[in-house]
Design a protein around this motif. Structure first.
Motif, mmCIF file in Angstrom:
data_model
loop_
_atom_site.group_PDB
_atom_site.id
_atom_site.type_symbol
_atom_site.label_atom_id
_atom_site.label_comp_id
_atom_site.label_asym_id
_atom_site.label_seq_id
_atom_site.Cartn_x
_atom_site.Cartn_y
_atom_site.Cartn_z
ATOM 1 N N GLN A 131 10.078 -3.096 -6.625
ATOM 2 C CA GLN A 131 10.932 -1.944 -6.882
ATOM 3 C C GLN A 131 10.293 -0.584 -6.663
ATOM 4 O OE1 GLN A 131 12.096 -3.468 -10.778
ATOM 5 N NE2 GLN A 131 14.209 -3.475 -10.044
ATOM 6 N N ALA A 132 8.984 -0.493 -6.552
ATOM 7 C CA ALA A 132 8.347 0.791 -6.248
ATOM 8 C C ALA A 132 8.241 1.005 -4.739
ATOM 9 C CB ALA A 132 6.957 0.865 -6.883
ATOM 10 N N GLY A 133 8.757 0.064 -3.968
ATOM 11 C CA GLY A 133 8.733 0.171 -2.516
ATOM 12 C C GLY A 133 10.121 0.419 -1.965
ATOM 13 N N GLU A 134 10.237 0.326 -0.659
ATOM 14 C CA GLU A 134 11.524 0.508 0.011
ATOM 15 C C GLU A 134 11.725 -0.607 1.029
ATOM 16 O OE1 GLU A 134 11.350 3.734 3.224
ATOM 17 O OE2 GLU A 134 9.821 4.425 1.809
ATOM 18 N N VAL A 135 12.963 -0.832 1.402
ATOM 19 C CA VAL A 135 13.276 -1.926 2.303
ATOM 20 C C VAL A 135 12.513 -1.805 3.634
ATOM 21 C CG1 VAL A 135 15.339 -0.975 3.440
ATOM 22 C CG2 VAL A 135 15.183 -3.436 2.994
ATOM 23 N N GLU A 136 12.211 -0.589 4.054
ATOM 24 C CA GLU A 136 11.464 -0.380 5.299
ATOM 25 C C GLU A 136 10.073 -1.005 5.239
ATOM 26 O OE1 GLU A 136 11.470 1.052 9.296
ATOM 27 O OE2 GLU A 136 12.988 0.572 7.820
ATOM 28 N N HIS A 137 9.508 -1.115 4.061
ATOM 29 C CA HIS A 137 8.207 -1.767 3.915
ATOM 30 C C HIS A 137 8.334 -3.254 4.252
ATOM 31 C CE1 HIS A 137 7.315 1.603 0.794
ATOM 32 N NE2 HIS A 137 7.278 2.046 2.041
ATOM 33 N N LYS A 188 15.470 -9.000 4.488
ATOM 34 C CA LYS A 188 14.573 -8.305 3.561
ATOM 35 C C LYS A 188 15.406 -7.590 2.520
ATOM 36 C CE LYS A 188 14.493 -5.253 7.339
ATOM 37 N NZ LYS A 188 15.400 -6.183 7.932
ATOM 38 N N LYS A 189 14.788 -7.376 1.369
ATOM 39 C CA LYS A 189 15.453 -6.593 0.334
ATOM 40 C C LYS A 189 14.435 -6.145 -0.695
ATOM 41 C CE LYS A 189 17.232 -10.414 -2.529
ATOM 42 N NZ LYS A 189 18.488 -11.027 -2.955
ATOM 43 N N VAL A 190 14.851 -5.184 -1.515
ATOM 44 C CA VAL A 190 14.048 -4.713 -2.637
ATOM 45 C C VAL A 190 14.535 -5.452 -3.872
ATOM 46 C CG1 VAL A 190 13.479 -2.718 -4.082
ATOM 47 C CG2 VAL A 190 13.671 -2.455 -1.595
ATOM 48 N N GLY A 191 13.592 -5.908 -4.697
ATOM 49 C CA GLY A 191 13.992 -6.620 -5.902
ATOM 50 C C GLY A 191 12.857 -6.715 -6.905
ATOM 51 N N ALA A 192 13.216 -7.169 -8.085
ATOM 52 C CA ALA A 192 12.259 -7.342 -9.173
ATOM 53 C C ALA A 192 11.626 -8.725 -9.117
ATOM 54 C CB ALA A 192 12.983 -7.163 -10.512
ATOM 55 N N ALA A 193 10.656 -8.971 -9.971
ATOM 56 C CA ALA A 193 10.044 -10.296 -10.066
ATOM 57 C C ALA A 193 11.139 -11.332 -10.294
ATOM 58 C CB ALA A 193 9.031 -10.328 -11.204
ATOM 59 N N PRO A 198 0.804 -1.227 0.000
ATOM 60 C CA PRO A 198 0.000 0.000 0.000
ATOM 61 C C PRO A 198 0.838 1.277 0.000
ATOM 62 C CG PRO A 198 0.012 -0.977 2.183
ATOM 63 C CD PRO A 198 0.717 -1.948 1.270
ATOM 64 N N PHE A 199 2.153 1.145 0.183
ATOM 65 C CA PHE A 199 3.020 2.319 0.241
ATOM 66 C C PHE A 199 3.887 2.475 -0.999
ATOM 67 C CE2 PHE A 199 2.497 0.521 4.554
ATOM 68 C CZ PHE A 199 1.624 1.485 5.039
ATOM 69 N N ALA A 200 3.720 1.583 -1.972
ATOM 70 C CA ALA A 200 4.544 1.623 -3.182
ATOM 71 C C ALA A 200 4.337 2.924 -3.952
ATOM 72 C CB ALA A 200 4.207 0.434 -4.080
ATOM 73 N N GLY A 201 5.417 3.441 -4.483
ATOM 74 C CA GLY A 201 5.329 4.588 -5.370
ATOM 75 C C GLY A 201 5.480 5.942 -4.733
ATOM 76 N N ALA A 202 5.424 6.035 -3.407
ATOM 77 C CA ALA A 202 5.562 7.320 -2.726
ATOM 78 C C ALA A 202 6.059 7.089 -1.312
ATOM 79 C CB ALA A 202 4.216 8.058 -2.693
ATOM 80 N N TYR A 203 6.716 8.100 -0.768
ATOM 81 C CA TYR A 203 7.183 8.028 0.609
ATOM 82 C C TYR A 203 6.019 8.316 1.553
ATOM 83 C CZ TYR A 203 9.686 8.924 4.918
ATOM 84 O OH TYR A 203 10.106 8.873 6.218
ATOM 85 N N HIS A 204 5.870 7.481 2.559
ATOM 86 C CA HIS A 204 4.840 7.659 3.589
ATOM 87 C C HIS A 204 5.536 7.652 4.942
ATOM 88 C CE1 HIS A 204 1.442 6.821 0.821
ATOM 89 N NE2 HIS A 204 2.343 6.064 0.220
ATOM 90 N N GLU A 205 5.321 8.673 5.733
ATOM 91 C CA GLU A 205 5.970 8.769 7.039
ATOM 92 C C GLU A 205 5.412 7.735 8.016
ATOM 93 O OE1 GLU A 205 8.630 9.815 9.827
ATOM 94 O OE2 GLU A 205 8.608 10.676 7.818
ATOM 95 N N ASP A 206 4.106 7.615 8.080
ATOM 96 C CA ASP A 206 3.467 6.748 9.076
ATOM 97 C C ASP A 206 3.051 5.427 8.430
ATOM 98 O OD1 ASP A 206 2.226 5.684 11.280
ATOM 99 O OD2 ASP A 206 0.488 7.023 11.194
ATOM 100 N N ILE A 207 3.824 4.376 8.677
ATOM 101 C CA ILE A 207 3.528 3.071 8.078
ATOM 102 C C ILE A 207 3.285 1.984 9.127
ATOM 103 C CG2 ILE A 207 4.759 3.586 5.950
ATOM 104 C CD1 ILE A 207 7.102 1.878 6.997
#
Length: 182
Positions: free
Chosen positions: A77-83, A110-115, A28-37
């Protein structure tokens, strides 16, 4: 699921079983930075419990036979490792609860990666993190996930130590069970 019956040396009396369960969810946070997750962790709790119970069932249905566990997340890839870090609490506590209050912290990666990205999920003993015989890992991944706006959430469990573990350290039968370490 893996069943390891031989790894050099004498075949073990009982094969080691390792299993993983993965879920692909929309991030739900992909594509933009969200402070409160943080609130999303609560939303993931039912999924964590369902996955833990399914994995126990796949490994034979006896929670008492599970000796090792770990968790991980691959963020598209539209997310971040914090997700992916949002899986720490719901994934870990779900396994601890389903296994009857396991004491050790659940190791994680955890990591960010493609399909198609693969992840080595670390494993330790469920009641004492210092039991070297249970230090292990299981590679997980899916050919078509995560897409950019998805996350792959993983739980791993094992029924014992590495086959022919012999590097010393605390033995499973010597666990005190006081602090999750020893």
């Amino acid at each position: 699921m893996e069943e390891i019956r031989h790894e050099g040396g004498t075949p073990p009396a009982k094969p080691l079983k390792r299993g993983a369960v993965l879920a692909v969810i929309e991030n739900p946070f992909a594509g933009a930075y969200h402070e409160d997750i943080q609130g999303f962790m609560k939303d993931l709790e039912p999924l964590g419990l369902d996955m833990a119970r399914r994995l126990i069932e796949a490994l034979g249905g006896n929670a008492g036979a599970i000796e090792g566990y770990g968790k991980g997340a691959i963020v598209g890839q539209a997310g971040e490792v914090e997700h992916g870090a949002l899986w720490h609490v719901p994934g870990g506590y779900a396994m601890r609860e389903a296994l009857g209050n396991a004491k050790a912290i659940v190791p994680s990666t955890k990591k960010v990666g493609a399909a198609g990205t693969r992840l080595d999920v670390p494993v330790t003993h469920i009641d004492a993190s210092y039991v070297r015989s249970h230090f292990d890992a299981m590679e997980v991944g899916l050919a078509d996930a995560p897409r950019a706006n998805e996350m792959v959430l993983a739980l791993v469990m094992t029924t014992g130590a590495r086959i022919h573990a012999r590097v010393g350290g605390l033995k499973a039968e010597d666990i005190k069970g006081e602090d999750g370490l020893r």
